[in-house]
Motif scaffolding. Structure first.
Motif, short mmCIF file in Angstrom:
data_model
loop_
_atom_site.label_atom_id
_atom_site.label_comp_id
_atom_site.label_asym_id
_atom_site.label_seq_id
_atom_site.Cartn_x
_atom_site.Cartn_y
_atom_site.Cartn_z
N VAL A 220 0.88 -1.17 0.00
CA VAL A 220 0.00 0.00 0.00
C VAL A 220 0.91 1.22 0.00
CG1 VAL A 220 -1.78 1.28 1.23
CG2 VAL A 220 -1.82 -1.22 1.23
N VAL A 221 0.73 2.08 -1.01
CA VAL A 221 1.67 3.19 -1.22
C VAL A 221 0.89 4.49 -1.34
CG1 VAL A 221 3.45 4.13 -2.74
CG2 VAL A 221 3.31 1.67 -2.37
N GLU A 222 1.35 5.51 -0.62
CA GLU A 222 0.82 6.86 -0.78
C GLU A 222 1.63 7.55 -1.86
OE1 GLU A 222 1.07 8.73 2.99
OE2 GLU A 222 -0.39 7.40 3.95
N LYS A 223 0.93 8.05 -2.88
CA LYS A 223 1.64 8.64 -4.02
C LYS A 223 0.76 9.71 -4.67
CE LYS A 223 3.19 7.44 -8.71
NZ LYS A 223 2.14 8.20 -9.40
N ASP A 224 1.31 10.94 -4.76
CA ASP A 224 0.62 12.03 -5.48
C ASP A 224 -0.81 12.20 -5.00
OD1 ASP A 224 2.22 11.19 -8.64
OD2 ASP A 224 2.94 12.40 -6.94
N ASN A 225 -0.98 12.37 -3.69
CA ASN A 225 -2.31 12.58 -3.11
C ASN A 225 -3.26 11.42 -3.39
OD1 ASN A 225 -1.60 15.17 -2.10
ND2 ASN A 225 -1.95 16.04 -4.16
#
Length: 649
Positions: A37-42
């Motif tokens: 699970v990755v947080e990327k570009d909002n």
């Protein structure tokens, strides 16, 4: 990932794709990978990649997939059955694979065939998550997108489904469908969508427009009037925040509060009563119950005595025929004689069916040949340390073999399954007559035949019922087992399969079985026997710091070290403690036989543990014809008490 910032908030290896529909997966059909699970570009993205690609996080391309391509439609399949014991107890695989239909991947050619299976999806595109049934193998998740396509099923061979769902719950609201307890509906963290969701799910009798505001003001009263249970995931999602501040949706994984908050209808059990066992029923006492014409009198009182004290060894040969339904409790001596003559003739006619098969015929009858080979192998190692069966040419072994082969003629659909010889051996030892032992064995199999059926639904249901009882009796023990990846109670599988035959010394097994056969004080005393054993060992398990492997090892090492009288005394005390509770949940009452079972919605019993329910819920509306019936309609938000399959982490 040039020019972009990303943060991996969850990563788990050992997540496989099963690309073959074969019953036994070959190594080439298993693709190992990593789920992240990755947080990327909002945005927050869920990504799976095979191990060849997953090693370097900077090379992962997070891209939304076109709704018309790139999503492999994966049919749900049952987990492979693996009880965790030696091959003897792997009764049969329950896999019923369905053909997979996948759409061709669009775009550039992958660098390797396995790379083509990689996928990523924004959490905002998820519509639902289907979870595998609680059972005895690894768990899997199937993700369904808003476009209606299913991503490939993710099989967690080393556990991790609960941890993944826990992380997803930071960004999404996961609510169990009221019509399918294994299907989580996905909603964003905003109150308008949540209110609409309540209205759509029809969780409240009154208008749901102000449900969220009422929940924020008084979560407990609103919860108790509407849900079976609420976990801290839901509470955290709806926690009010100071004005002007936004909720922190992205805490570091190590800072995540430990799950465990659970609002269950309060089950306050009273003190556990003291129970004293009585002496065994003697021949003289039995004779006092024999009236004119040889009919037994005051049968309920006699059964109660057998339950509280068992039978003296000299009485078992006669009494077991009544306990196992071979002879009627109401019949006269003459009626019993006529019945035995009829059953003797019937037995030998069935025995002649397989006796008359020539070796040449058997070579063309693979089913009979398979049964014969399996029976010969099992009989040769059944209770060989017992004098009745010891020695190379023991006639008792021949009788075991003949009775089991004849049972295959009697019950064609079930045939012979490993473990049945363990159930027959004590009966033949006591009765010492081929015909009588066969019909007594048939009576026993009427009670436990579901344990050996191919679907394994009966075993799954019993493990679920055992977990339900244990959660009411000892929540801390359940929490401990859950924390050690043992909450599925798979180490109890052998106990239930053959009714503790290999856990007690042979004489104690005879005492235990005759008590259980009385059907007193309820239909599932064997589950309370299991609870009693776990209760006796709770301090050793909880204070020793055992992990899942040590728990399994410790349970196996209890073999032949348990006292049947102590276990029965404690099991009866647990029963009395439960029945003395005025607010015992209805589904617990069903297990104990105190309340009629709810009307089944399907021919097979539910496989997963049912959530505690303080009152009997009103009948649910009929399901559509194409919808698989499910065991319970209570809404749950990430239920903590339902253990996932296999060793989870």
């Amino acid at each position: 990932m040039e020019g972009t910032d990303y943060r991996v908030v969850f990563e788990k290896g050992g997540v496989y794709l099963h690309t073959s529909a074969k019953k036994h997966q070959d190594p080439d059909s298993l693709i190992a990978g990593v789920i992240r699970v990755v947080e990327k570009d909002n945005d927050v993205v869920l990504h799976w990649a095979p191990v060849e690609e997953a090693g370097d996080a900077t090379q992962i391309l997070f891209s939304k997939k076109d709704a018309s391509g790139g999503d492999s439609c994966t049919s749900e399949e049952e987990p492979t059955f693996d009880p965790g014991y030696e091959p003897d107890w792997a009764v049969i695989s329950t896999v019923r694979p369905r053909p997979r239909h996948s759409e061709p991947t669009r775009g550039a050619e992958p660098s390797s065939p396995r790379d083509s299976w990689a996928f990523s999806v924004s959490l905002g595109e998820l519509k639902s998550i289907r979870r595998s049934k609680p059972g005895l193998s690894w768990a899997y998740l199937v993700l369904v997108t808003q476009a209606g396509g299913s991503l490939p099923a993710l099989h967690f061979h080393r556990g991790g489904t609960r941890a993944l769902l826990r992380v997803l719950s930071r960004y999404l609201l996961l609510a169990s469908s009221p019509q399918d307890s294994r299907l989580y509906l996905v909603f964003p963290h905003d109150s308008s969508a949540l209110s609409n969701s309540f209205h759509h799910l029809q969780l409240f009798d009154q208008d749901s427009s102000n449900v969220v505001s009422r929940f924020l003001q008084d979560p407990y009263s609103t919860t108790f009037s509407s849900f079976s249970r609420v976990t801290n995931f839901f509470r955290g999602a709806l926690q009010p925040h100071p004005e002007g501040s936004a909720p922190d949706l992205h805490p570091a994984p190590d800072d995540e509060p430990e799950p465990g908050f659970e609002v269950i209808s309060c089950v306050e059990l009273g003190a556990r009563p003291d129970v004293e066992r009585e002496p065994p029923v003697t021949e003289e006492e039995w004779a006092r119950h024999v009236g004119p014409e040889g009919r037994l009198q005051q049968v309920p009182e006699l059964k109660a005595r057998i339950f509280s004290g068992g039978l003296s060894p000299s009485l078992r040969r006669e009494a077991w025929k009544f306990l196992l339904g071979y002879l009627s409790w109401e019949g006269s001596a003459e009626e019993h004689k006529a019945h035995v003559r009829k059953k003797t003739d019937e037995y030998f006619r069935m025995k002649l069916q397989w006796k008359s098969v020539s070796p040449e015929q058997e070579r063309r009858n693979s089913l009979l040949h398979g049964y014969r080979s399996l029976i010969e192998r099992d009989v040769s190692r059944t209770d060989r340390n017992n004098k009745f069966y010891e020695g190379p040419s023991n006639p008792g072994l021949s009788l075991l073999n003949d009775i089991l082969l004849t049972y295959c003629m009697y019950h064609f659909d079930l045939g012979y399954v490993q473990g049945m010889s363990d159930l027959l051996s004590p009966i033949l030892y006591v009765v010492q007559n081929e015909v009588d032992a066969f019909w007594c064995f048939c009576g026993f199999m009427e009670l436990v035949h579901g344990n050996f059926e191919e679907s394994q639904e009966t075993m799954k249901r019993q493990l679920g019922q055992l977990l339900l009882l244990l959660r009411v009796l000892d929540p801390p023990l359940c929490d401990f087992l859950d924390s050690q990846d043992s909450g599925s109670l798979c180490f109890c599988f052998r106990w239930l399969l053959i009714w503790f035959k290999r856990e007690f010394p042979f004489p104690d097994v005879l005492r235990l079985w005759e008590v259980l056969w009385t059907g007193l004080p309820g239909p599932n005393l064997h589950l309370l026997v299991a609870c009693a054993i776990l209760d006796m060992e709770r301090d050793t398990l909880m204070l020793s710091g055992f992990g899942s492997n040590e728990i399994l090892k410790h349970i196996n090492e209890l073999t032949m070290k348990l006292s049947v009288e102590d276990v029965l005394r404690r099991a009866e005390a647990l029963y009395r403690q439960l029945t003395a509770c005025a607010e015992l949940p209805h589904n617990v009452q069903e297990v104990l036989g105190l309340a009629p079972p709810t009307e089944p919605r399907s021919p097979s019993p539910p496989a997963s543990p049912l959530p505690l329910s303080p009152t009997r819920a009103p009948p649910a509306p009929p399901l559509p014809a194409d919808t698989a019936p499910q065991p319970d309609s209570s809404l749950e938000i990430l239920p903590e008490e339902e253990e996932e399959e296999g060793a989870d982490s």
